[in-house]
Design a protein around this motif. Structure first.
Motif, PDB file in Angstrom:
ATOM      1  N   ILE A 218     -24.924 -50.174  15.589  1.00 17.39           N
ATOM      2  CA  ILE A 218     -23.882 -49.285  16.002  1.00 17.39           C
ATOM      3  C   ILE A 218     -23.318 -48.550  14.789  1.00 17.39           C
ATOM      4  CG2 ILE A 218     -21.492 -49.339  17.042  1.00 17.39           C
ATOM      5  CD1 ILE A 218     -22.323 -51.700  18.746  1.00 17.39           C
ATOM      6  N   ILE A 219     -23.043 -49.553  13.629  1.00 18.97           N
ATOM      7  CA  ILE A 219     -22.288 -48.718  12.705  1.00 18.97           C
ATOM      8  C   ILE A 219     -23.120 -48.657  11.291  1.00 18.97           C
ATOM      9  CG2 ILE A 219     -20.042 -49.566  13.579  1.00 18.97           C
ATOM     10  CD1 ILE A 219     -20.075 -51.515  11.209  1.00 18.97           C
TER      11      ILE A 219
ATOM     12  N   TRP B  41     -14.038 -50.706   9.315  1.00 22.79           N
ATOM     13  CA  TRP B  41     -13.976 -51.243  10.740  1.00 22.79           C
ATOM     14  C   TRP B  41     -13.167 -52.571  10.666  1.00 22.79           C
ATOM     15  CZ3 TRP B  41     -15.349 -48.462  14.889  1.00 22.79           C
ATOM     16  CH2 TRP B  41     -16.088 -47.360  14.764  1.00 22.79           C
TER      17      TRP B  41
ATOM     18  N   GLN C 232     -13.359 -41.918  20.588  1.00 20.99           N
ATOM     19  CA  GLN C 232     -12.914 -41.054  19.536  1.00 20.99           C
ATOM     20  C   GLN C 232     -11.402 -41.034  19.950  1.00 20.99           C
ATOM     21  OE1 GLN C 232     -14.477 -40.189  16.956  1.00 20.99           O
ATOM     22  NE2 GLN C 232     -16.622 -40.748  17.569  1.00 20.99           N
TER      23      GLN C 232
ATOM     24  N   ILE D 228     -14.399 -40.244  25.261  1.00 20.71           N
ATOM     25  CA  ILE D 228     -14.750 -41.547  25.292  1.00 20.71           C
ATOM     26  C   ILE D 228     -16.143 -41.637  25.937  1.00 20.71           C
ATOM     27  CG2 ILE D 228     -14.164 -43.728  26.414  1.00 20.71           C
ATOM     28  CD1 ILE D 228     -10.998 -42.440  26.714  1.00 20.71           C
ATOM     29  N   LYS D 229     -17.093 -42.530  25.299  1.00 22.62           N
ATOM     30  CA  LYS D 229     -18.436 -42.921  25.910  1.00 22.62           C
ATOM     31  C   LYS D 229     -18.077 -44.215  26.451  1.00 22.62           C
ATOM     32  CE  LYS D 229     -22.052 -42.571  23.563  1.00 22.62           C
ATOM     33  NZ  LYS D 229     -23.257 -42.679  22.333  1.00 22.62           N
ATOM     34  N   THR D 230     -18.820 -44.284  27.856  1.00 29.39           N
ATOM     35  CA  THR D 230     -18.570 -45.495  28.300  1.00 29.39           C
ATOM     36  C   THR D 230     -19.971 -46.048  29.113  1.00 29.39           C
ATOM     37  OG1 THR D 230     -17.961 -44.269  30.519  1.00 29.39           O
ATOM     38  CG2 THR D 230     -16.260 -45.156  29.514  1.00 29.39           C
TER      39      THR D 230
ATOM     40  N   ARG E 124     -11.274 -44.506  15.702  1.00 24.77           N
ATOM     41  CA  ARG E 124     -12.401 -44.614  16.564  1.00 24.77           C
ATOM     42  C   ARG E 124     -12.331 -46.405  17.042  1.00 24.77           C
ATOM     43  NH1 ARG E 124     -18.815 -43.924  15.201  1.00 24.77           N
ATOM     44  NH2 ARG E 124     -19.454 -44.603  17.267  1.00 24.77           N
TER      45      ARG E 124
ATOM     46  N   GLU F  39     -22.988 -52.609  24.371  1.00 24.63           N
ATOM     47  CA  GLU F  39     -21.876 -51.675  24.384  1.00 24.63           C
ATOM     48  C   GLU F  39     -21.091 -51.637  25.614  1.00 24.63           C
ATOM     49  OE1 GLU F  39     -24.317 -48.809  21.917  1.00 24.63           O
ATOM     50  OE2 GLU F  39     -22.152 -48.336  21.306  1.00 24.63           O
TER      51      GLU F  39
ATOM     52  N   ILE G 139     -14.458 -49.183  19.268  1.00 22.48           N
ATOM     53  CA  ILE G 139     -15.286 -49.655  20.165  1.00 22.48           C
ATOM     54  C   ILE G 139     -15.531 -51.191  20.541  1.00 22.48           C
ATOM     55  CG2 ILE G 139     -18.005 -49.934  19.898  1.00 22.48           C
ATOM     56  CD1 ILE G 139     -18.295 -47.866  17.798  1.00 22.48           C
TER      57      ILE G 139
ATOM     58  N   PHE H 204     -17.798 -54.277  22.283  1.00 17.51           N
ATOM     59  CA  PHE H 204     -19.175 -54.680  22.829  1.00 17.51           C
ATOM     60  C   PHE H 204     -19.066 -56.167  22.918  1.00 17.51           C
ATOM     61  CE2 PHE H 204     -19.781 -55.046  17.966  1.00 17.51           C
ATOM     62  CZ  PHE H 204     -20.291 -56.236  18.064  1.00 17.51           C
TER      63      PHE H 204
ATOM     64  N   ASP I 230     -16.565 -46.554  23.725  1.00 15.83           N
ATOM     65  CA  ASP I 230     -16.680 -45.979  22.486  1.00 15.83           C
ATOM     66  C   ASP I 230     -15.812 -44.844  22.609  1.00 15.83           C
ATOM     67  OD1 ASP I 230     -17.252 -44.857  19.867  1.00 15.83           O
ATOM     68  OD2 ASP I 230     -19.412 -44.777  20.024  1.00 15.83           O
TER      69      ASP I 230
END
Length: 248
Positions: free
Chosen positions: A35-36, A124, A93, A208-210, A76, A88, A78, A80, A91
């Protein structure tokens, strides 16, 4: 000789990092690297409030609440779950949203849950909790999808705006009727909300990602210091559908 030295240092750092992980799991390192990548991270339960039930009786609807407002100027966030087949969850922003979210998820088995928040210096911060459950939530078909009339309600939305105890912080609660299928059930395809836009007029406040581990008919709570009286939330799914909700 120098190779032995570097090996010992690397081994020490790996052991030290693992020791600091408050809820260890065999998949954590692989997931976070995916992820990062090589970004810096620290475990920071002190500054991230992460609430989960003591025991999740219903693994298809496990409530989660994250409050990372102690991390100033976060950019940001996230979430998970280490041991879910699709780790995940969300996510964000953050834009003009605060690092606060509430939603329900599915869990496949007992699993650590992580809330990662990126600060303005590029570090993070990770909050961790363990969700105890018998599991099985990710491999169960949505009950709504088995209802032959569910298409009549698909995409129905509701968004409300509330004032919190702090006069500077507004709370948005949004829900949408959607099966959120993971695609892990034989014969069922993935079908889930995969993007949310929070907007004020034409301005995008947050993207936003889901992901499909979010429970069916999802409900989200966000917080913002923006002082608008009206917001628009746009939901998109992986089948190309778009649903729009106006705040009340």
């Amino acid at each position: 000789m120098k190779y032995i030295f570097f090996f010992i240092v690397s081994l020490f750092l790996a052991i030290n990092l693992h020791a600091k992980n408050p809820v260890s799991s065999p998949t954590f390192i692989d997931i976070i690297k995916e992820i990062i990548k090589d970004d810096k991270y620290i475990f920071d339960d002190k500054n991230i409030e992460l609430s989960v039930p003591n025991f999740a009786d219903n693994p298809t609807q496990v409530p989660i609440f994250v409050d990372g407002k102690k991390i100033k100027n976060a950019t940001r966030m996230i979430l998970f779950a280490d041991l879910n087949p699709i780790p995940e969850i969300i996510d964000m922003q953050l834009g003009k949203l605060l690092p606060v979210v509430s939603l329900n998820i599915k869990v496949a088995q007992e699993t650590p849950i992580r809330a990662m928040i990126l600060d303005e210096k590029g570090v993070w911060h990770i909050g961790s909790k363990n969700i105890r459950s018998f599991g099985g939530g990710c491999s169960v078909s949505s009950s709504e999808a088995m209802d032959t009339d569910y298409s009549k309600y698909l995409g129905k939305t509701k968004t409300n705006l509330f004032q919190t105890s702090s006069k500077d912080i507004h709370r948005l609660k949004a829900s949408i009727f959607h099966p959120m299928e993971t695609g892990l059930v034989f014969g069922n395809s993935e079908f889930y909300i995969n993007k949310i836009l929070v907007k004020k007029a034409d301005e995008v406040l947050s993207e936003i990602k889901t992901f499909s581990p979010i429970s069916q008919n999802p409900r989200f709570t966000f917080e913002t210091i923006d002082n608008s009286k009206n917001y628009t939330i746009e939901f998109y799914d992986n089948d190309g559908n778009e649903f729009i909700s106006e705040s009340k």
